[in-house]
Design an enzyme around this catalytic site. Structure first.
Site, mmCIF file in Angstrom:
data_model
loop_
_atom_site.group_PDB
_atom_site.id
_atom_site.type_symbol
_atom_site.label_atom_id
_atom_site.label_comp_id
_atom_site.label_asym_id
_atom_site.label_seq_id
_atom_site.Cartn_x
_atom_site.Cartn_y
_atom_site.Cartn_z
ATOM 1 N N ASN A 12 -45.276 -34.448 5.070
ATOM 2 C CA ASN A 12 -46.091 -34.997 6.306
ATOM 3 C C ASN A 12 -45.290 -34.867 7.430
ATOM 4 O OD1 ASN A 12 -47.109 -36.856 8.099
ATOM 5 N ND2 ASN A 12 -46.885 -38.729 6.834
ATOM 6 N N ARG A 96 -50.140 -33.243 4.578
ATOM 7 C CA ARG A 96 -51.013 -34.203 5.520
ATOM 8 C C ARG A 96 -51.476 -33.393 6.724
ATOM 9 N NH1 ARG A 96 -49.554 -39.299 9.090
ATOM 10 N NH2 ARG A 96 -51.530 -39.909 9.677
ATOM 11 N N HIS A 185 -56.444 -42.273 8.985
ATOM 12 C CA HIS A 185 -55.803 -42.872 8.027
ATOM 13 C C HIS A 185 -56.672 -42.870 6.618
ATOM 14 C CE1 HIS A 185 -53.621 -46.152 10.879
ATOM 15 N NE2 HIS A 185 -53.012 -45.213 10.436
ATOM 16 N N ARG A 246 -50.727 -49.015 20.617
ATOM 17 C CA ARG A 246 -51.688 -48.823 21.157
ATOM 18 C C ARG A 246 -52.657 -49.718 21.488
ATOM 19 N NH1 ARG A 246 -52.544 -44.923 16.289
ATOM 20 N NH2 ARG A 246 -50.965 -43.202 16.627
ATOM 21 N N GLU A 389 -50.279 -43.128 0.135
ATOM 22 C CA GLU A 389 -50.789 -41.956 0.886
ATOM 23 C C GLU A 389 -50.290 -40.779 0.176
ATOM 24 O OE1 GLU A 389 -50.106 -43.955 4.871
ATOM 25 O OE2 GLU A 389 -51.784 -42.592 5.483
#
Ligand code: ADP
Length: 402
Positions: A12, A96, A185, A246, A389
């Protein structure tokens, strides 16, 4: 490939970091995990933890110039534990990749043509895809003979109907610039929606689930019979829920208002909404543990931040209830979702009319296992389902190359 190659390295690659895991797919066990952070700075740090082979956790700091040097350092650490990238047992490397646009609906073996398409998507994922591309190129240079697989964050959401995926803006303008809702996601939403069905002892095709992925980034999705039908992130990961840094949803006019009255540039507003908003903008902290501590100590700003966070979350739960029509489960996942009992309690409070409730005793239990927190016999299950993940990327990668 021989039948003995059962290991998958998951990478990742972020703009200044690389996270990695080496898994043995015979039993999905982890053989090593680690990360390199602050790549390109004088204070780069590598933390490597072997979980097979008997080695010890190792940490070293000191300049690591770029992703290529970072990956070589990772390869060296793995080799010290007898888990090197030259091992014939390594079946593939799974990457990823954040943005796969509309083209990539499945994990994909990386070819030159696939790389070109990932590059073509850089304008819609300027913060993410370039780092992913660098990670892939570096891994290819280390093991040119090995299959490299891209697993896209957007792929799970490509099943969204046009009614959910399109913004109501001029169609020609939108299409010319590939503006639509992609969602992110996705690997987590896919994994958690399936794990939730398994927790209920049912097939994913039979259940409708609202997945709430609440990490530092946060997104909700509505999953009907295993297929995503709506999700809260959009063209970029900025849309939707209140996140660590965010803003999530704001009136788009905020942007041109700031340009006109505050003289801010597009880049400055980008930083404001992505890095200086959300929980950190509201109260100075983005860690839910610290926010709860402050709320419990009577801090008004932290309380307001918590309330805004929960209010937005409840709006999405309600919206996705309506999108799905029938809901079998609501699943909380990621750092906040898995750990912050007060967030789960506040998100579900008072929704008995929708069949939703949380049992205070069950909600207080701390565990790494998927578990129900709704009262026994509840019409709709409320669950905590830890996401994984890396395992999902490894599985998809291994399935593809086998
Ligand atoms: P990322 O999006 O970086 O993968 P994670 O899913 O790891 O994030 O979530 C990180 C966030 O989880 C932290 O910022 C913090 O707000 C929250 N978190 C982690 N542990 C706890 C805890 N024990 N209680 C409450 N919140 C927690």
């Amino acid at each position: 490939m021989t039948g003995t190659a059962t290991r998958v390295l998951v990478l990742n690659s972020g703009s200044s970091s690389v996270k990695y895991q080496l898994l043995d797919m015979r039993d999905s066990s982890r053989m090593a995990v680690g990360l390199v952070e602050r790549i390109g700075e004088a204070t780069s740090r590598l933390v490597h933890t072997p979980l097979a082979g008997g080695g010890e956790r190792r940490e070293r700091t000191g300049a690591i110039a770029d992703h290529s040097a970072a990956l070589k350092a990772v390869a060296d650490e793995l080799a010290r534990d007898g888990l090197g990238l030259d091992s014939p047992e390594l079946a593939a490397i799974g990457h990823r990749v954040v943005h796969g646009g509309l083209r990539f609906t499945e994990p994909t073996v990386i070819t030159d043509e696939v790389m070109a398409e990932i590059e073509r998507l850089v304008p819609v994922a300027p913060l993410h895809n370039p780092a992913n591309i660098t990670g892939i190129r570096t891994a290819q240079a280390l093991r040119p003979d090995l299959p490299q697989v891209a697993v896209f964050d957007t792929a799970f959401h490509t099943t969204m109907p046009e009614s959910a995926a399109r913004y109501a803006i001029d169609v020609e303008t939108a299409d010319a610039h590939r503006i639509r809702r992609y969602g992110f996601h996705g690997t987590s939403h896919a994994y958690v929606s399936r794990a939730t069905a398994a927790l209920l002892g049912r097939d994913p095709s039979e259940v409708n689930v609202i997945v709430l992925h609440l990490g530092n980034g946060a997104s909700a999705s509505a999953v009907a019979g295993g297929r995503c039908v709506d999700t809260s992130m959009g063209l970029t990961p900025l849309e939707g829920l209140v996140m660590g840094t965010r803003s999530g949803d704001v009136d788009p006019a905020v942007t041109f208002h700031l340009m006109r009255v505050a003289g801010m540039s597009a880049d400055e507003i980008d930083v404001l909404l992505n890095k200086k908003s959300g929980l950190v903008g509201l109260c100075g902290d983005n860690d839910m543990r610290e926010i709860r501590r402050r709320v419990d100590a009577g801090d008004e700003r932290a309380k307001l931040a918590f309330d805004i966070y929960v209010h937005r979350l409840r709006k999405y739960i309600g919206a996705y209830y309506a999108v799905l029509g029938r809901v079998d489960a609501v699943a909380f996942t990621a750092g906040v979702g898995e750990n912050a009992a007060p967030v789960r309690e506040a998100a579900i409070a008072g929704l008995e009319q929708l069949g939703l409730a949380v049992d205070a005793g069950l909600n207080a239990v701390r565990s790494d296992e998927a578990r129900l927190i709704s009262p026994q016999g509840a019409r709709v299950a409320v669950a905590v389902v830890p996401t994984d993940e890396e395992l999902e990327i490894a599985r998809q990668t291994f399935e593809l190359v086998q």
